[in-house]
Design a protein around this motif. Sequence first.
Motif, short mmCIF file in Angstrom:
data_model
loop_
_atom_site.label_atom_id
_atom_site.label_comp_id
_atom_site.label_asym_id
_atom_site.label_seq_id
_atom_site.Cartn_x
_atom_site.Cartn_y
_atom_site.Cartn_z
N PRO A 141 0.83 -1.21 0.00
CA PRO A 141 0.00 0.00 0.00
C PRO A 141 0.87 1.26 0.00
O PRO A 141 2.01 1.23 0.47
CB PRO A 141 -0.80 -0.11 1.29
CG PRO A 141 0.05 -0.95 2.18
CD PRO A 141 0.77 -1.91 1.27
N THR A 142 0.31 2.33 -0.53
CA THR A 142 1.01 3.62 -0.48
C THR A 142 0.94 4.16 0.95
O THR A 142 0.08 3.74 1.75
CB THR A 142 0.38 4.64 -1.43
OG1 THR A 142 -0.96 4.91 -0.98
CG2 THR A 142 0.39 4.15 -2.87
N ILE A 143 1.79 5.08 1.27
CA ILE A 143 1.75 5.72 2.58
C ILE A 143 0.39 6.39 2.79
O ILE A 143 -0.19 6.31 3.85
CB ILE A 143 2.88 6.77 2.72
CG1 ILE A 143 4.24 6.08 2.69
CG2 ILE A 143 2.72 7.59 3.98
CD1 ILE A 143 4.54 5.17 3.84
N ARG A 144 -0.13 7.00 1.73
CA ARG A 144 -1.43 7.67 1.84
C ARG A 144 -2.54 6.68 2.18
O ARG A 144 -3.34 6.90 3.07
CB ARG A 144 -1.76 8.40 0.54
CG ARG A 144 -3.08 9.10 0.61
CD ARG A 144 -3.40 9.77 -0.73
NE ARG A 144 -4.76 10.25 -0.69
CZ ARG A 144 -5.10 11.51 -0.82
NH1 ARG A 144 -4.18 12.42 -1.01
NH2 ARG A 144 -6.36 11.86 -0.78
N SER A 145 -2.59 5.55 1.46
CA SER A 145 -3.64 4.58 1.75
C SER A 145 -3.45 3.95 3.12
O SER A 145 -4.43 3.66 3.80
CB SER A 145 -3.73 3.51 0.66
OG SER A 145 -2.60 2.69 0.67
N LEU A 146 -2.23 3.77 3.52
CA LEU A 146 -1.96 3.24 4.85
C LEU A 146 -2.57 4.16 5.92
O LEU A 146 -3.27 3.71 6.82
CB LEU A 146 -0.46 3.07 5.09
CG LEU A 146 -0.03 2.62 6.47
CD1 LEU A 146 -0.57 1.24 6.79
CD2 LEU A 146 1.48 2.64 6.57
N GLY A 147 -2.33 5.45 5.77
CA GLY A 147 -2.86 6.41 6.74
C GLY A 147 -4.38 6.53 6.71
O GLY A 147 -5.03 6.66 7.74
N LYS A 148 -4.95 6.49 5.51
CA LYS A 148 -6.40 6.69 5.37
C LYS A 148 -7.22 5.44 5.64
O LYS A 148 -8.31 5.52 6.17
CB LYS A 148 -6.71 7.19 3.97
CG LYS A 148 -6.23 8.62 3.71
CD LYS A 148 -6.66 9.06 2.35
CE LYS A 148 -8.09 9.48 2.44
NZ LYS A 148 -8.61 10.19 1.32
N GLU A 149 -6.70 4.28 5.26
CA GLU A 149 -7.52 3.07 5.27
C GLU A 149 -7.21 2.09 6.40
O GLU A 149 -8.01 1.18 6.64
CB GLU A 149 -7.37 2.35 3.93
CG GLU A 149 -7.82 3.20 2.75
CD GLU A 149 -7.48 2.56 1.42
OE1 GLU A 149 -7.50 1.32 1.35
OE2 GLU A 149 -7.20 3.29 0.47
N SER A 150 -6.10 2.26 7.07
CA SER A 150 -5.72 1.26 8.08
C SER A 150 -6.37 1.51 9.43
O SER A 150 -6.31 0.66 10.30
CB SER A 150 -4.19 1.23 8.24
OG SER A 150 -3.74 2.40 8.88
N GLY A 151 -6.97 2.66 9.59
CA GLY A 151 -7.62 2.95 10.86
C GLY A 151 -6.70 3.69 11.76
O GLY A 151 -6.89 3.98 12.86
#
Length: 74
Positions: free
Chosen positions: A64-74
Amino acid sequence: MPTMTFAGTAVDVDAEGFLTDATQWTPTIAASIASEYGIDALTDRHWLVLDFMRTTYLTTGDAPTIRSLGKESG
């Protein structure tokens, strides 16, 4: 292929030390790797990130991208 030993288990790694076979990963190996980097115990927050990253990689074939990690991981 180079190997490294974590928690008494030899695993296949690439030249940078990343596991090359996702099926060799276990929570015990993850904790052993963390320990080698100075993290004594993986917290619930660590496991949340690890689980998100593994699920994304196993589903899509990409990390995952850093952005998706921050937005989608909770």
